[in-house]
Design an enzyme around this catalytic site. Structure first.
Site, short mmCIF file in Angstrom:
data_model
loop_
_atom_site.label_atom_id
_atom_site.label_comp_id
_atom_site.label_asym_id
_atom_site.label_seq_id
_atom_site.Cartn_x
_atom_site.Cartn_y
_atom_site.Cartn_z
N SER A 142 -4.73 -4.48 -5.99
CA SER A 142 -4.25 -3.98 -4.69
C SER A 142 -4.61 -4.99 -3.61
CB SER A 142 -4.91 -2.64 -4.37
OG SER A 142 -4.68 -2.30 -3.02
N LYS A 159 -10.70 -2.13 -8.11
CA LYS A 159 -9.62 -3.12 -8.21
C LYS A 159 -10.20 -4.54 -8.16
CE LYS A 159 -5.67 -0.76 -8.36
NZ LYS A 159 -4.95 -0.67 -9.64
P1 NDP Z 1 2.36 6.57 -8.47
O1 NDP Z 1 1.43 7.66 -8.03
O2 NDP Z 1 3.73 6.53 -7.93
O3 NDP Z 1 2.46 6.54 -10.08
C1 NDP Z 1 1.28 6.58 -10.83
C2 NDP Z 1 1.60 6.34 -12.29
O4 NDP Z 1 0.37 6.27 -13.02
C3 NDP Z 1 2.40 7.48 -12.92
O5 NDP Z 1 3.19 6.96 -13.94
C4 NDP Z 1 1.30 8.39 -13.50
O6 NDP Z 1 1.73 9.19 -14.60
C5 NDP Z 1 0.29 7.34 -13.98
N1 NDP Z 1 -1.08 7.87 -13.99
C6 NDP Z 1 -1.78 8.40 -12.97
N2 NDP Z 1 -3.01 8.78 -13.39
C7 NDP Z 1 -3.07 8.49 -14.71
C8 NDP Z 1 -4.06 8.66 -15.71
N3 NDP Z 1 -5.26 9.23 -15.46
N4 NDP Z 1 -3.77 8.23 -16.96
C9 NDP Z 1 -2.58 7.68 -17.25
N5 NDP Z 1 -1.60 7.50 -16.35
C10 NDP Z 1 -1.85 7.90 -15.09
O7 NDP Z 1 1.54 5.23 -8.11
P2 NDP Z 1 2.10 3.73 -7.91
O8 NDP Z 1 3.25 3.50 -8.79
O9 NDP Z 1 2.24 3.48 -6.47
O10 NDP Z 1 0.81 2.91 -8.39
C11 NDP Z 1 0.83 2.13 -9.57
C12 NDP Z 1 -0.32 1.14 -9.52
O11 NDP Z 1 -0.16 0.31 -8.38
C13 NDP Z 1 -1.71 1.76 -9.41
O12 NDP Z 1 -2.62 1.03 -10.21
C14 NDP Z 1 -2.04 1.60 -7.94
O13 NDP Z 1 -3.44 1.55 -7.74
C15 NDP Z 1 -1.36 0.28 -7.62
N6 NDP Z 1 -1.06 0.04 -6.22
C16 NDP Z 1 -0.20 0.85 -5.53
C17 NDP Z 1 0.08 0.59 -4.21
C18 NDP Z 1 1.01 1.44 -3.40
O14 NDP Z 1 0.98 1.31 -2.16
N7 NDP Z 1 1.84 2.27 -3.98
C19 NDP Z 1 -0.55 -0.54 -3.51
C20 NDP Z 1 -1.41 -1.35 -4.34
C21 NDP Z 1 -1.64 -1.05 -5.64
P3 NDP Z 1 2.41 10.65 -14.34
O15 NDP Z 1 3.78 10.39 -13.75
O16 NDP Z 1 2.49 11.28 -15.69
O17 NDP Z 1 1.52 11.37 -13.39
#
Ligand code: NDP
Length: 250
Positions: A142, A159
């Protein structure tokens, strides 16, 4: 034919990565935590576009489940592709926590370290025998690991750990021809953090004002970058932190 395993591919950035990779001809193993239906919809979209994909359940905070998960991945590889390995691992899954340091509980802290650091370490370790020599690993960090905003200490520190781990992985896996990089997105409009970047107009405007390109990020800004990093043109990029944030807080 290349195969990518993307954790957290049911929604947000992971879903977008899957679709961009599939558009470039890469087949997909994606994981979801609880949203099986959305995960199946991503697979259906990949198939409508002529690709192949499979969705597997995985809780990245449940480290005991990694061994059976590896076996399910091996089973899917053999059943769907007649292969025993895959090419690209993208450690993307995760959720955040917003709490000032003074109010962060041990439970919140452990959850962040488990999801964003320990799981990336041990899931990668578990999957190493299934990653093809010459393959690639991309971890998702991040922007908050570089610049510091109040309330994100536990999340961003975990992170930060994954950024260091990325360099160590690159050093140890070089002998197998595997490159390892970390992509650090800026604030992107997804469900992350309750969808605040997307749904809170004031926050959205404030982040846009801090970004030279004048807007917040969209999932396509990240999925495209990860797919490009996994293309053959980027084969010499190794052990690097690549921020994909429109240049926020330079
Ligand atoms: P979302 O909340 O949109 O999606 C999260 C995803 O991770 C979903 O597919 C969810 O599955 C899965 N997930 C959540 N918790 C778990 C768990 N305990 N075990 C397995 N899978 C899990 O988040 P983003 O797409 O925005 O984030 C993706 C990555 O990007 C993360 O690592 C986040 O930290 C990073 N990030 C995001 C930013 C942003 O602004 N969006 C900025 C910087 C980094 P399900 O659908 O089944 O719940």
């Amino acid at each position: 034919m290349k195969i990518a395993l993307v954790t957290g591919g049911s929604r947000g950035l992971g879903k977008n990565m899957c679709l961009h990779l599939a558009a470039k001809g890469t087949d997909i193993i994606l994981t979801y935590h609880s949203n099986e239906e959305q995960a199946r919809e991503v697979v259906a979209e990949i198939e409508r576009n002529g690709g192949r994909g499979v969705a597997l359940q995985l809780d990245v905070s449940d480290h005991k489940s990694f061994e059976p998960f590896r076996d399910r991945v091996a089973g899917a590889l053999s059943e769907m592709w007649g292969r025993s390995d895959f090419d690209f691992l993208v450690n993307n899954a995760g959720t955040g926590v917003y709490a000032p340091i003074a109010e962060t509980t041990e439970e919140q802290f452990d959850r962040m370290v488990n999801i964003h650091y320990k799981s990336v370490f041990f899931l990668t370790q578990m999957l190493l025998p299934l990653i093809k020599d010459g393959g690639r690993i991309v971890n998702i960090s991040s922007g908050l690991a570089r610049f510091s905003l109040p309330g994100y200490a536990a999340y961003a520190s975990a992170k930060g750990a994954v950024e260091v781990f990325t360099r160590y992985l690159a050093v140890e896996l070089g002998a197998r021809g595997i490159t390892v990089n970390v992509v650090a997105p800026g604030a992107i409009e997804t469900d992350f953090g309750g969808g605040v970047v997307r749904d809170n107009p004031e926050l959205n405007k404030a982040i846009a004002a801090q970004t030279p390109l004048g807007r917040v990020g969209l999932p396509d800004d990240i999925g495209g970058a990860v797919a490009a990093l996994l293309s053959d043109d980027c084969r010499w990029i190794n052990g690097q932190r690549i921020e994909v944030s429109g240049g926020i807080h330079l």
